[in-house]
Scaffold this motif. Structure first.
Motif, mmCIF file in Angstrom:
data_model
loop_
_atom_site.group_PDB
_atom_site.id
_atom_site.type_symbol
_atom_site.label_atom_id
_atom_site.label_comp_id
_atom_site.label_asym_id
_atom_site.label_seq_id
_atom_site.Cartn_x
_atom_site.Cartn_y
_atom_site.Cartn_z
ATOM 1 N N ALA A 170 0.835 -1.211 0.000
ATOM 2 C CA ALA A 170 0.000 0.000 0.000
ATOM 3 C C ALA A 170 0.868 1.259 0.000
ATOM 4 O O ALA A 170 0.542 2.249 -0.662
ATOM 5 C CB ALA A 170 -0.932 -0.005 1.206
ATOM 6 N N SER A 171 1.971 1.221 0.737
ATOM 7 C CA SER A 171 2.885 2.374 0.770
ATOM 8 C C SER A 171 3.508 2.617 -0.604
ATOM 9 O O SER A 171 3.663 3.765 -1.028
ATOM 10 C CB SER A 171 3.991 2.132 1.805
ATOM 11 N N LEU A 172 3.869 1.528 -1.302
ATOM 12 C CA LEU A 172 4.423 1.662 -2.644
ATOM 13 C C LEU A 172 3.385 2.245 -3.612
ATOM 14 O O LEU A 172 3.697 3.108 -4.434
ATOM 15 C CB LEU A 172 4.900 0.302 -3.147
ATOM 16 N N LEU A 173 2.158 1.766 -3.488
ATOM 17 C CA LEU A 173 1.085 2.286 -4.337
ATOM 18 C C LEU A 173 0.826 3.766 -4.055
ATOM 19 O O LEU A 173 0.602 4.565 -4.975
ATOM 20 C CB LEU A 173 -0.196 1.475 -4.120
ATOM 21 N N LEU A 174 0.855 4.125 -2.769
ATOM 22 C CA LEU A 174 0.644 5.520 -2.390
ATOM 23 C C LEU A 174 1.775 6.403 -2.907
ATOM 24 O O LEU A 174 1.539 7.496 -3.443
ATOM 25 C CB LEU A 174 0.540 5.633 -0.867
ATOM 26 N N ALA A 175 3.009 5.913 -2.770
ATOM 27 C CA ALA A 175 4.156 6.683 -3.268
ATOM 28 C C ALA A 175 4.076 6.851 -4.778
ATOM 29 O O ALA A 175 4.372 7.924 -5.317
ATOM 30 C CB ALA A 175 5.458 5.980 -2.879
ATOM 31 N N ASP A 176 3.640 5.796 -5.461
ATOM 32 C CA ASP A 176 3.512 5.862 -6.918
ATOM 33 C C ASP A 176 2.468 6.896 -7.320
ATOM 34 O O ASP A 176 2.635 7.623 -8.306
ATOM 35 C CB ASP A 176 3.123 4.486 -7.455
ATOM 36 N N TYR A 177 1.390 6.985 -6.527
ATOM 37 C CA TYR A 177 0.334 7.960 -6.828
ATOM 38 C C TYR A 177 0.799 9.387 -6.525
ATOM 39 O O TYR A 177 0.625 10.295 -7.342
ATOM 40 C CB TYR A 177 -0.911 7.627 -6.010
ATOM 41 N N LEU A 178 1.396 9.576 -5.342
ATOM 42 C CA LEU A 178 1.789 10.927 -4.929
ATOM 43 C C LEU A 178 2.901 11.499 -5.796
ATOM 44 O O LEU A 178 2.985 12.717 -5.985
ATOM 45 C CB LEU A 178 2.220 10.908 -3.458
ATOM 46 N N PHE A 179 3.760 10.611 -6.339
ATOM 47 C CA PHE A 179 4.879 11.088 -7.165
ATOM 48 C C PHE A 179 4.637 10.840 -8.653
ATOM 49 O O PHE A 179 5.563 10.595 -9.420
ATOM 50 C CB PHE A 179 6.176 10.420 -6.713
ATOM 51 N N ALA A 180 3.347 10.858 -9.017
ATOM 52 C CA ALA A 180 2.928 10.838 -10.428
ATOM 53 C C ALA A 180 3.480 9.662 -11.225
ATOM 54 O O ALA A 180 3.964 9.807 -12.348
ATOM 55 C CB ALA A 180 3.333 12.144 -11.094
ATOM 56 N N GLY A 181 3.401 8.475 -10.625
ATOM 57 C CA GLY A 181 3.730 7.254 -11.366
ATOM 58 C C GLY A 181 5.192 7.066 -11.692
ATOM 59 O O GLY A 181 5.524 6.331 -12.625
ATOM 60 N N GLN A 182 6.082 7.664 -10.935
ATOM 61 C CA GLN A 182 7.510 7.538 -11.231
ATOM 62 C C GLN A 182 8.019 6.113 -10.994
ATOM 63 O O GLN A 182 9.040 5.719 -11.546
ATOM 64 C CB GLN A 182 8.307 8.519 -10.380
ATOM 65 N N PHE A 183 7.321 5.344 -10.155
ATOM 66 C CA PHE A 183 7.792 3.993 -9.842
ATOM 67 C C PHE A 183 7.218 2.944 -10.795
ATOM 68 O O PHE A 183 7.653 1.804 -10.806
ATOM 69 C CB PHE A 183 7.431 3.633 -8.399
#
Length: 459
Positions: A170-183
């Motif tokens: 969930a943290s990875l998904l949240l980070a991906d969302y907050l940083f505009a899909g960079q991951f």
């Protein structure tokens, strides 16, 4: 009722689990309102903001909330240990989980109105990290010594570890969302997030609890040794392997992707097969119970296990048909058996039915147990001790089961014809409104009888 080998000396106060139970109908009301206002469109795809909001309201606000309350009460009985400062931990967990779930629901719904949801997603992430994360860490610390004697505890431990995986994903998904899909991981890890939540966290904990609860409450024979010793570990390892394969396929450059995808499909099939084997084994144990009297809780268990077996069987058959004839996928979906349908039946048919089966047993049993301990050795106080069916009568249990079956039927109707969504919304309100009334009734009777016992002890 078989209570051999259980320890009831370290159970927390009656109010500790009941606080969690009382919050669940509130989130059920929110879920029903989301369904009512979301309309037909939310049943066309699982990516609809209202669908995501409703799913998390059910899984986190209802199911996980009731599970946390039950765990606080069951672990001291099964493990003989209780959390220090359990009331403080319980209240902190309850407040943070409630705040996190509300923030997450708001974040998903904000997208429907073009609002910025970053703040709400961040608040939800922080609340769950501290609240649910701290709760699971405390539980894992409590049961850290591994024992071969308690397969329930060992299985539940795997379930608690799974929550950590759910949180990491969930943290990875949240980070991906907050940083505009960079991951570049959102789509790939969403299925893993759902699998670890529904199979790793919820199903493994339910399986672990059932190893002890079914023989205890229903005088059923113990589960076969092979199922208690090997099946939970098998499910956990296959789930872990599936996640690793997903990461390899999506994040690492591999030469032969087809081979890796076949291995991933085998893992999915093994998970379904393992859950199906558990369903058949559990039903067999219930059929062999010594007391053959009609029991609402047993009926709910059979509904749950039948839905689990149905989901696993249909999903396996669908996978085989689609693999052999890919063109049949759209035909099967047109019949109503889409992944969204199977997930819905899994959550409401399997998991929610178990929740109903457990809560109608746990509430009166806990009330009776606390009243019995309050009496001590005072014979006059013992005369005030009620039968458990006085605390929660059989007709009321049956009415709750009927309301749950009604909700399940309206869910299937809505999945087949989304225009029936308003029926589902009303059915959920009726079911959990009635459950809330039962909770109030049991609590009122408990505190009234406890007051009478206190009076008797003083005379």
């Amino acid at each position: 009722m078989n209570l051999a080998g259980l320890d009831f000396e370290k159970i927390p106060a009656f109010s500790v689990p009941m606080r969690f139970f009382f919050v669940a109908p509130f989130f059920a009301l929110i879920s029903a309102l989301i369904i009512g206002f979301g309309g037909e469109s939310m049943w066309l795809t699982r990516w609809h903001p209202a669908t995501l909001a409703m799913t998390h309201a059910v899984v986190l606000g209802i199911i996980s909330m009731i599970m946390c309350g039950a765990i606080l009460q069951l672990l001291p009985v099964l493990a003989g240990k209780s959390l220090p400062h359990v009331s403080l931990i319980a209240m902190s967990t309850l407040v943070l989980m409630s705040a996190g779930t509300l923030s997450l629901i708001t974040a998903f719904l904000a997208g429907m109105f073009g609002l910025n949801s970053d703040l709400f997603f961040s608040l939800a992430g922080g609340a769950f990290t501290v609240g649910l994360g701290g709760f699971i860490a405390a539980i894992l610390w409590l049961i850290r010594p591994r024992t071969q004697a308690s397969f329930s505890i060992n299985t539940m431990r795997l379930g608690f570890i799974s929550v950590i995986v759910v949180g990491v994903v969930a943290s990875l998904l949240l980070a991906d969302y907050l940083f505009a899909g960079q991951f570049n991981i959102t789509k790939q890890l969403t299925d893993s997030h759902a699998s670890w939540g529904l199979i790793g966290w919820i199903s493994l904990v339910i399986i672990g609890v059932s190893f002890q609860v079914l023989p205890m409450f229903h005088v059923a024979p113990a589960f076969p040794m092979w199922s208690t010793r090997y099946l939970p570990g098998f499910l956990f390892i296959v789930l872990l392997l599936h996640t690793l394969l997903t990461l390899v396929i999506t994040q690492v450059s591999v030469t032969n992707t087809a081979v890796w995808q076949i291995a991933q499909m085998i893992c999915v099939s093994l998970l379904k097969l393992g859950l199906g084997v558990y369903a058949v084994t559990a039903m067999n144990c219930l059929l062999k119970r010594k007391r053959k009297i009609t029991d609402t809780s047993v009926s709910c268990w059979f509904i749950a296990l039948s839905c689990l077996l149905l989901c696993c069987s249909i999903s396996l058959v669908m996978s085989l048909i689609i693999s052999a004839v890919p063109s049949t996928e759209m035909w099967l979906i047109s019949l109503g058996w889409s992944p969204l349908t199977l997930a819905s039946v899994f959550i409401y048919g399997w998991v929610m039915s178990v929740i109903m089966a457990m809560i109608i047993k746990i509430m009166p049993f806990l009330a009776y147990l606390h009243l019995q301990r309050q009496c001590g050795f005072h014979m006059q106080a013992f005369a005030l001790l009620p039968n458990m069916h006085v605390l929660l009568s059989k007709p009321r249990m049956q009415m709750l089961m009927y309301s749950h079956v009604l909700s399940l039927i309206t869910l299937l109707m809505t999945l087949y014809n989304p225009a029936c969504y308003w029926l589902l919304s009303i059915a959920i309100m009726l079911q959990f409104g009635y459950l809330f009334g039962l909770m109030l009734s049991v609590s009122y009777r408990y505190y009234a009888i406890a007051k009478d016992i206190d009076t008797a002890l003083l005379t």
